[in-house]
Design an enzyme around this catalytic site. Structure first.
Site, short mmCIF file in Angstrom:
data_model
loop_
_atom_site.label_atom_id
_atom_site.label_comp_id
_atom_site.label_asym_id
_atom_site.label_seq_id
_atom_site.Cartn_x
_atom_site.Cartn_y
_atom_site.Cartn_z
N SER A 40 45.56 35.82 42.24
CA SER A 40 45.05 35.18 41.03
C SER A 40 44.71 33.71 41.21
O SER A 40 44.34 33.04 40.25
CB SER A 40 46.07 35.30 39.90
N THR B 237 48.12 32.66 37.00
CA THR B 237 47.65 31.29 37.19
C THR B 237 48.80 30.37 37.59
O THR B 237 49.90 30.49 37.06
CB THR B 237 47.05 30.79 35.86
N THR C 292 43.22 28.70 39.12
CA THR C 292 43.22 30.14 38.86
C THR C 292 41.89 30.78 39.23
O THR C 292 40.84 30.11 39.24
CB THR C 292 43.49 30.40 37.35
N ARG D 221 32.11 33.63 33.07
CA ARG D 221 33.19 33.39 32.10
C ARG D 221 34.11 32.27 32.62
O ARG D 221 34.54 32.26 33.76
CB ARG D 221 33.98 34.68 31.91
N THR E 145 49.50 29.99 30.95
CA THR E 145 49.04 31.10 31.77
C THR E 145 48.99 32.33 30.86
O THR E 145 49.78 32.45 29.93
CB THR E 145 49.97 31.34 32.98
N GLY E 146 48.04 33.20 31.13
CA GLY E 146 47.89 34.38 30.27
C GLY E 146 46.43 34.59 29.95
O GLY E 146 45.55 34.15 30.70
C1 SD4 Z 1 42.42 32.68 32.34
N1 SD4 Z 1 44.56 31.80 31.77
O1 SD4 Z 1 41.45 32.44 33.03
C2 SD4 Z 1 43.76 32.28 32.86
C3 SD4 Z 1 44.34 33.45 33.57
C4 SD4 Z 1 45.79 33.34 33.79
O2 SD4 Z 1 47.67 34.02 34.65
O3 SD4 Z 1 46.46 32.50 33.31
N2 SD4 Z 1 46.36 34.18 34.51
O4 SD4 Z 1 42.36 33.27 31.26
#
Ligand code: SD4
Length: 335
Positions: free
Chosen positions: A92, A194, A212, A222, A245-246
């Site tokens: 990631s 991330t 990330t 995106r 993160t998320g």
């Molecule tokens: C995203 N927040 O691009 C990031 C992805 C992420 O853990 O945090 N993954 O949406």
């Protein structure tokens, strides 16, 4: 009976007081509301580094080692995150990151320093192994904040970064499999790994960075929350910092990290602020708390810290001179 949001918040907060205890650091106290004037002179504790996920431990440790060698806090943030970007087994971040729906790895990163309130970020950057270094260069060498796509890559090359293949064989095979399984509208694969790193130094100055490959198999072009100031990261040298993160879409619609810092400014501890922000978002969002997949870490000027999320298994790493460990974050659910 209608639920009392304040009581709910206090109940959830009370359940997490034990979270984040580490030798040399007071655990986040859900009940006290420290103001900056009350902040302990915690030079015994600072510097403190906190990062997302279990692999954040090596990142925090590298950050601490960097300043122990006598290098600067920005170097600490950059070196820590570079370690993660170079790890091809992390799918990631950086090399080995999960590609977009077209099979192309597009990276996002951000860098922010409390002193001077400086920021730099890159979005949709292709072929560059260390987007965190490019984000730092945007901050230090341009009068812009965010560069994206081809322009970001051109800038990176001018800064001496080689263009490399970021798609590892493992990631390519996984993408081929994913692609073969798609019928009409590709569902988004939710990988949440991330790296976000926050640090407060001995003087109480605050720094942060994040890197990330974003959501796996995202649409080409995106850009997520990570490089958006106030969403994936926010640093305010008077107060503290927060990072996420998320699922970026669920963070960036609420300026999640900015919200946490503002709650801290209002007197919340970092732990309270993370919980308050998640509850605020969950109250407003039609998805409901169980589908949000949002996770935050936060730190304040005194070196107090907090972490909370809605993704089962969200962990964070914390490193001081005395100790370094991975901890389970508080997970909030609908119940
Ligand atoms: C995203 N927040 O691009 C990031 C992805 C992420 O853990 O945090 N993954 O949406």
């Amino acid at each position: 009976m209608t639920s009392n949001p304040r009581r709910e918040f206090l109940k959830k907060s009370a359940a997490v007081v034990a979270c984040g205890s580490i030798a040399g650091i007071s655990p986040p106290n859900a009940w006290s509301s420290p103001t900056l004037a009350d902040s302990p002179n915690s030079n015994a504790v600072r510097p403190v580094f906190i990062a997302t996920w279990n692999f954040g431990k090596a990142v925090c440790d590298e950050a601490l080692a960097t300043i122990q060698r006598g290098d600067s806090m920005p170097d600490a943030i950059e070196n820590g995150i570079r370690l993660c970007e170079a790890d091809a087994s992390n799918n990631s971040v950086g090399i080995g990151g999960t590609p977009n729906a077209d099979g192309v790895v597009q990276l996002d990163a951000v860098f922010m320093t409390g002193p001077g309130h400086r920021a730099g970020s890159v979005g949709g950057l292709e072929g560059i192994a260390h987007p965190i270094s490019v984000a730092r260069a945007v901050m230090e060498k341009t009068n812009h904040v965010l560069l994206v796509g081809a322009g970001a890559q051109k800038f990176a090359v001018e800064q001496g970064h080689p263009v490399v293949n970021l798609l590892t064989e493992n990631s390519r095979v996984a993408w081929e499999k994913w692609k073969a399984e798609q019928v009409v509208q590709p569902p988004v694969k939710d990988d949440h790994d991330t790296i976000t790193l926050l640090g407060v130094d001995e003087k109480g100055d605050i720094y942060g960075g994040c890197s990330t490959s974003g959501r796996g198999y995202k649409l080409a072009g995106r850009v997520g929350d990570s490089p958006i100031i106030g969403s994936g990261l926010y640093v305010d040298n008077h107060v503290g910092a927060a990072g996420a993160t998320g699922i970026g879409e669920n963070v960036m619609r609420y300026c999640g990290s900015f919200l946490i810092v503002e709650f801290m400014r209002g007197g919340a501890t970092p732990q309270q602020a993370c919980i308050k922000a998640i509850n605020r978002i969950a109250e407003m969002d039609p998805l409901g708390i169980d589908k949000l997949e949002i996770n935050f870490i936060a730190i304040n000027k005194a070196g107090e810290f907090g972490a909370a999320g809605t993704s089962k298994g969200f962990q964070y790493a914390l490193t001081t001179r005395e100790a370094s460990a991975v901890h389970d974050a508080t997970i909030l659910t609908a119940k």
